[in-house]
Design a protein around this motif. Structure first.
Motif, short mmCIF file in Angstrom:
data_model
loop_
_atom_site.label_atom_id
_atom_site.label_comp_id
_atom_site.label_asym_id
_atom_site.label_seq_id
_atom_site.Cartn_x
_atom_site.Cartn_y
_atom_site.Cartn_z
N VAL A 267 0.67 8.56 -2.91
CA VAL A 267 -0.17 9.32 -3.83
C VAL A 267 -1.21 10.11 -3.05
O VAL A 267 -1.43 11.31 -3.28
CB VAL A 267 -0.84 8.39 -4.85
N LEU A 268 -1.87 9.46 -2.11
CA LEU A 268 -2.94 10.11 -1.36
C LEU A 268 -2.42 11.20 -0.43
O LEU A 268 -3.05 12.25 -0.26
CB LEU A 268 -3.72 9.05 -0.58
N ALA B 284 -6.34 5.26 12.10
CA ALA B 284 -7.27 5.91 13.02
C ALA B 284 -7.04 7.42 13.06
O ALA B 284 -8.00 8.21 13.08
CB ALA B 284 -7.11 5.32 14.42
N GLU B 285 -5.79 7.83 13.06
CA GLU B 285 -5.47 9.26 13.10
C GLU B 285 -5.95 9.97 11.85
O GLU B 285 -6.55 11.05 11.92
CB GLU B 285 -3.96 9.43 13.26
N VAL B 286 -5.71 9.35 10.69
CA VAL B 286 -6.13 9.97 9.43
C VAL B 286 -7.65 10.02 9.35
O VAL B 286 -8.24 11.02 8.93
CB VAL B 286 -5.54 9.17 8.24
N LEU C 288 -9.77 7.35 1.71
CA LEU C 288 -8.91 6.40 1.01
C LEU C 288 -7.55 6.26 1.68
O LEU C 288 -6.98 5.17 1.73
CB LEU C 288 -8.74 6.84 -0.44
N LEU C 289 -7.03 7.38 2.21
CA LEU C 289 -5.74 7.29 2.89
C LEU C 289 -5.87 6.46 4.16
O LEU C 289 -4.99 5.62 4.45
CB LEU C 289 -5.22 8.70 3.23
N ALA C 290 -6.94 6.65 4.90
CA ALA C 290 -7.16 5.83 6.09
C ALA C 290 -7.32 4.36 5.70
O ALA C 290 -6.79 3.46 6.37
CB ALA C 290 -8.40 6.32 6.84
N LEU C 291 -8.04 4.10 4.61
CA LEU C 291 -8.22 2.73 4.14
C LEU C 291 -6.89 2.12 3.72
O LEU C 291 -6.63 0.93 3.97
CB LEU C 291 -9.20 2.72 2.97
N THR D 74 0.82 -1.22 0.00
CA THR D 74 0.00 0.00 0.00
C THR D 74 0.85 1.27 0.00
O THR D 74 0.30 2.37 0.03
CB THR D 74 -0.91 0.02 1.24
N SER D 75 2.16 1.14 -0.05
CA SER D 75 3.01 2.31 0.12
C SER D 75 2.83 3.32 -1.02
O SER D 75 2.84 4.54 -0.79
CB SER D 75 4.48 1.90 0.21
#
Length: 408
Positions: A331-332, A363-365, A348-351, A325-326
Motif C-alpha cells: 500500500v505504501l 534504512a534505504e527508504v 511509514l514505509l521504512a517502519l 507487513t507485506s
C-alpha cells in the motif's frame, strides 16, 4: 496660457453635453453570478471579492452568505469564514447542512466543533430523507455526503473520548505518584469510560452510514479503529478487510508473494477499486487500515478511490493489526509511486520494512525520506525530524546486531 487651456477644456466639456451620467450600479445578483463564473476558472480572489460585495449589499440573503462562507472555509481566511458561517446559522438554522460541517472543521473548541458537526448531520439527514421521498436526482449525492458526515462525526466522538480517557489516566497516575509518563497511550487495551460512553452511538451511526452508502470504505475503517481502541484486534482486522475490499486490489508483486509464501497478504493501494469478485481474496489478505487525506488524494477521488490520507491511515492500521507487513508495504509503495512528496508515507514505509525485519530496505527508504525532509526545509528542531531520527537509530541498532552496515 494655463488659464486659457482650462477655459478651453471647460468649453469642450460643455460642448459634450455637460456632466457625465453616473454608471449603473451593479446588483448583488450580478456580483453573485460573477463569483460563480470566477469559480469555474479557479479565480478564488475575484470570487471572494464579488461575494463579499454581494453580502454587504444584501446581508440577509442566505444564498450569498452561504456561498461566501463556503468559499472562505476552503481558501481562507479562516477567522472570517467562521464569522460568515455563524451569520448563516443565524439566518437559516435548520437548512443548509454544509455550514455546520464547515464549522465542525474550523471551530477551535472540540466540543463546539462536535456540536456543529452533530447539527450538520441532523440537517443532512432531514434533507436526505426529503430528497428520497421526492425521488430527487440529488438523493444519491446526498447519500454519499451523509455517510461521510456520519463517519466524520464518529471520528470526532472517538477522538474526544480518547482525549478524556487519557486525561483520566494521567490524573490517576499523578494521584498514585507514578507521574504522567507512566500512563502511556490506551492502545488496544480496551479504552476507558469515555470510549465506552460513545461506543454504542458510534456503532449505530456507522451502521447508518454503511446503509446510506454501501460502497464507501469509510464506515468499515472507522469501525476497525473503534474495535482496535476497544482492545478487540481480531474484529478490527475483519472490519478493516471489509473496508479495504472496496478499494484495494493486490499488486502483481504481492500476487507473486502470495503464490510463493502461501500467505494471504497483498494489495497495492494504487487507487484501483476492487470488483466484488475480489472480496474473497481480500478476506485472505493480511492488513488493517485507516486512511490519510492529503492533497495527494485528489486524483484518486476522481476515479472513486479513497483519498491519499485515507490510505495512509489504512497502512497505519495494517501495521498495528496485521502479523505480516507485506500488505502495508505494498500500500505504501503504491502511495509513494503516486506522490513521493509526503514524508509520512516514507516514514511509514521504512517502519513497515523495519517491523518486517527487512532492515537494509528500511534504512534505504528512510534515507530517501530524510532527503525529502531536508529538501522541504525541515530543521533538527522539528518534531518530524525527531521521528525520523528515532527510527534511524532503531534501524542502525538492528543492522549492527546482524553485522550489517546501513546503505549509503
Amino acid at each position: 496660457m494655463a488659464k486659457g487651456k482650462g477655459k478651453a477644456a471647460a468649453a469642450r466639456k460643455g460642448a459634450a453635453g455637460g456632466p457625465r451620467a453616473p454608471a449603473a450600479r451593479i446588483s448583488a445578483q450580478q456580483l453573485y453570478e460573477q463569483a460563480q463564473l470566477a469559480l469555474k476558472f479557479d479565480d478564488f480572489d475575484s470570487a471572494r471579492m464579488a461575494l463579499r460585495k454581494a453580502v454587504k449589499m444584501e446581508p440577509k440573503n442566505v444564498e450569498y452568505v452561504d456561498a461566501l462562507g463556503a468559499l472562505l472555509a476552503e481558501v481562507g481566511p479562516e477567522e472570517e469564514a467562521v464569522e460568515v458561517l455563524k451569520q448563516s446559522v443565524v439566518l437559516s438554522p435548520d437548512t443548509g447542512y454544509e455550514k455546520y460541517l464547515y464549522l465542525g472543521q474550523l471551530l477551535e473548541s472540540p466540543e463546539d466543533a462536535l456540536a456543529a458537526t452533530r447539527k450538520g448531520v441532523s440537517v443532512l439527514q432531514a434533507t436526505h430523507a426529503a430528497a428520497q421521498a421526492a425521488a430527487s436526482k440529488e438523493a444519491p449525492l446526498l447519500s454519499k455526503a451523509l455517510a461521510a458526515a456520519m463517519c466524520s462525526l464518529c471520528e470526532m466522538l472517538m477522538g474526544l473520548a480518547a482525549a478524556r480517557d487519557q486525561e483520566e489516566r494521567e490524573r490517576q497516575a499523578e494521584a498514585s505518584g507514578q507521574g504522567a509518563g507512566a500512563c502511556g497511550g490506551a492502545g488496544p487495551s480496551g479504552g476507558g469510560a469515555g470510549l465506552a460512553a460513545v461506543a454504542e452511538e458510534v456503532e449505530h451511526m456507522l451502521s447508518l452510514a454503511s446503509t446510506a452508502d454501501p460502497n464507501s470504505p469509510e464506515p468499515g475503517q472507522a469501525l476497525a479503529s473503534l474495535r482496535y481502541e476497544q482492545g478487540r484486534p481480531a474484529e478490527a482486522l475483519e472490519a478493516l478487510k471489509r473496508s479495504m475490499a472496496l478499494w484495494y486490489t493486490p499488486s502483481a508483486k504481492e500476487g507473486e508473494e502470495e503464490d510463493e509464501e502461501g500467505e494471504g497478504a497483498g494489495g497495492s493501494g494504487r487507487g484501483k477499486k476492487a470488483d466484488g469478485d475480489d472480496d474473497e481474496a481480500m478476506e485472505d489478505a493480511s492488513g488493517s487500515g485507516s486512511g490519510d487525506g492529503s492533497e495527494s488524494g485528489s486524483e484518486d477521488e476522481d476515479d472513486g478511490s479513497p483519498s491519499y490520507e485515507f490510505r495512509i491511515e489504512s497502512a497505519k492500521l495494517l501495521l498495528e493489526l496485521e502479523d505480516t507487513t507485506s500488505t502495508a508495504i505494498d500500500v505504501l509503495e503504491g502511495l509513494i509511486e503516486e506522490d513521493d512528496r509526503v514524508p509520512d508515507a516514507w516514514h511509514l514505509l521504512a517502519l513497515a520494512y523495519y517491523s518486517g525485519h527487512q532492515y537494509s530496505e528500511a534504512a534505504e527508504v528512510l534515507a530517501k525520506g530524510q532527503a525529502l525532509l531536508k529538501a522541504m526545509g525541515a530543521g533538527p528542531e522539528d518534531d518530524i525530524t525527531h521521528v525520523f531520527s528515532d527510527l534511524e537509530s532503531a534501524i542502525k541498532e538492528a543492522l549492527a546486531l546482524e553485522g550489517q552496515q546501513p546503505a549509503q
